[in-house]
Write an enzyme that holds these catalytic residues in place. Structure first.
Site, PDB file in Angstrom:
ATOM      1  N   TYR A 118       2.211  13.920 -57.471  1.00 49.83           N
ATOM      2  CA  TYR A 118       0.955  14.249 -56.800  1.00 49.83           C
ATOM      3  C   TYR A 118       1.183  14.151 -55.305  1.00 49.83           C
ATOM      4  O   TYR A 118       1.836  13.214 -54.839  1.00 49.83           O
ATOM      5  CB  TYR A 118      -0.144  13.260 -57.215  1.00 49.83           C
ATOM      6  CG  TYR A 118      -1.411  13.424 -56.406  1.00 49.83           C
ATOM      7  CD1 TYR A 118      -2.411  14.290 -56.825  1.00 49.83           C
ATOM      8  CD2 TYR A 118      -1.593  12.732 -55.206  1.00 49.83           C
ATOM      9  CE1 TYR A 118      -3.557  14.467 -56.069  1.00 49.83           C
ATOM     10  CE2 TYR A 118      -2.745  12.909 -54.448  1.00 49.83           C
ATOM     11  CZ  TYR A 118      -3.720  13.771 -54.891  1.00 49.83           C
ATOM     12  OH  TYR A 118      -4.858  13.947 -54.145  1.00 49.83           O
ATOM     13  N   GLU A 206      -4.158  19.713 -51.459  1.00 56.08           N
ATOM     14  CA  GLU A 206      -3.896  18.868 -52.623  1.00 56.08           C
ATOM     15  C   GLU A 206      -2.966  19.640 -53.556  1.00 56.08           C
ATOM     16  O   GLU A 206      -3.349  20.686 -54.077  1.00 56.08           O
ATOM     17  CB  GLU A 206      -5.192  18.487 -53.337  1.00 56.08           C
ATOM     18  CG  GLU A 206      -4.951  17.434 -54.412  1.00 56.08           C
ATOM     19  CD  GLU A 206      -6.232  16.982 -55.084  1.00 56.08           C
ATOM     20  OE1 GLU A 206      -7.031  17.842 -55.504  1.00 56.08           O
ATOM     21  OE2 GLU A 206      -6.428  15.754 -55.194  1.00 56.08           O
TER      22      GLU A 206
END
Ligand code: GDP
Ligand code: MN
Length: 397
Positions: A118, A206
């Site tokens: 992530y 993101e």
């Protein structure tokens, strides 16, 4: 401004960030053509079909599907385009899929150890610095990771005036447990990603997941990008990335008439001049036992035309049970605003079916109150903040 995954990837790629390659398609035939072209470029015959909507969690909602041949591409694309995709981030009706991204399959068949990380880049408002948040626990719900195992989320703060230093990118690669070729690749990836964030004037990147393939390539498989509206004037090429089908129709209309409007879930519509006063007014509504139905800043010129436009926007929301108008007459005189409200009300005939509470404070507040009180309309006036709150409470009771 939010943009689609494929557009976010275009921006990343333009700054040298390695991405999962893909071509956008609007129908099943276009998807097959896209898949053929991708196979020529990449050599892989497997593709993932990804719904392009402004919402995450598509994988779990059925918006990301693997196709192992052209027939499957055609079938999946045919079903996906036009469907209403429901994910954790959409409403219960979901979002209509107008287009899909046909992407190369980057999880090699038989690859036993694809690693998913992530990574996000955003502004830390508390420190006034940019920050890269990252975790080995990619691919899945990062909110759940933050909740259950917060120690697995790392942050790297970057001074915006200095920019990212190579040692910071190396620290990230190290903390992700990489070494050798993948360490170098990750360092390059992070430096390019931060540069892209900075130069594109984004407020959020993101990337979930960032993928490490078994042959040590690091690439962005997903991309959620939010561009800073206030900087769009210097990125004219990003302006056309706006997809108003994805935006709240009332907010789009507000933007057209130059009103600063944000739709909310409550029952009291607000019309206020100035963002700070609007925030305070929303607090006041909550204290009075209501919930704000919107944020609406009409700006400096609260004349009859603008007031009427604002009324129309607020009344589109069926949940609105009362409207609170809270205007400070500093530059604009209160009696002018009051006249504007009365005129707008009269113009709108009987479309206004909810009680209106008007609080006017500032220059000529007394005259304004008299004007409203003598108008014969279903409008209650107030001068003090608390008085307005009490009146809101009374009409909601
Ligand atoms: P999101 O669910 O909206 O966040 O969409 P993503 O783009 O992150 O995709 C969701 C999931 O689909 C990823 O976490 C992967 O597990 C899977 N996925 C994405 N691309 C590929 C691919 O090329 N091949 C395979 N097999 N799976 C993929
Ligand atoms: Mn994702």
């Amino acid at each position: 401004m939010n943009i689609h995954e494929y557009q976010g990837k275009e921006i990343l790629s333009s700054f040298g960030v390695r991405i999962q390659r893909g071509i956008v398609a609007h129908n099943a035939k276009g998807a097959v053509d896209a898949a053929k072209e991708l196979t020529e470029q990449t050599g892989t015959g497997w593709h993932v079909i990804k719904a392009q909507v402004h919402a995450g969690g598509r994988g779990k909602g059925g918006g990301v599907k693997l196709a192992k041949n052209l027939k499957e591409v055609e079938e999946i694309a045919g079903k996906m385009i036009g469907m209403n995709l429901v994910t954790k981030q959409t409403s219960a009706e979901g979002k209509k899929v107008h287009q899909i991204l046909v992407a190369e399959d980057v999880y090699y068949p038989g690859d036993s150890e694809p690693e998913e990380y992530y990574m996000s880049v955003l502004l830390n408002r508390a420190t006034g610095r940019n920050m890269i948040m990252y975790s080995t626990e990619g691919g899945m719900d990062i909110e759940a990771v933050a909740e259950n195992t917060p120690e697995l989320i790392f942050t790297e703060e970057i001074d915006p005036t200095v920019g990212i230093m190579p040692f910071q990118a190396r620290r990230i690669a190290f903390n992700l447990g990489l070494s050798g070729a993948s360490f170098k690749e990750m360092t390059k990836f992070v430096l390019a990603l931060y540069t892209a964030y900075d130069k594109s004037d984004s407020s959020l990147f993101e990337i979930n997941p960032v993928l490490k393939t078994s042959d040590d390539k690091i690439l962005a498989v997903d991309a959620k990008v939010t561009l800073d509206d206030n900087a769009l004037y210097r990125h004219k090429n990003y302006l056309e990335m706006r997809d108003i089908r994805e935006e709240n129709p009332v907010e789009v209309e507000a933007k057209k008439v130059g009103l600063n409007y944000v739709d909310l879930d409550g029952n009291v519509g607000c019309m206020v001049n100035g963002a700070g006063l609007a925030m305070a007014t929303m607090d006041l509504i909550k204290q009075a036992g209501g919930e704000p139905a919107n944020f609406l800043d009409v700006g400096g010129t609260a004349d009859a035309k603008r007031v009427e436009e604002a009324f129309r926007l607020i009344l589109k929301d069926d949940n609105v049970k009362a409207i609170l108008i809270n205007i400070f007459g500093g530059i604009v005189r209160c009696d002018r605003v009051a006249q504007g409200i009365v005129d707008a009300y009269k113009n709108m005939g009987d479309t206004i079916k909810v009680p209106i509470i008007v609080r006017l404070q500032g220059t000529n507040a007394d005259i304004a109150k008299e004007l409203i009180d003598n108008s014969g309309l279903d409008v209650q006036s107030a001068i003090e903040f608390q008085e307005a709150a009490d009146k809101v409470q009374a009409v909601l009771a």
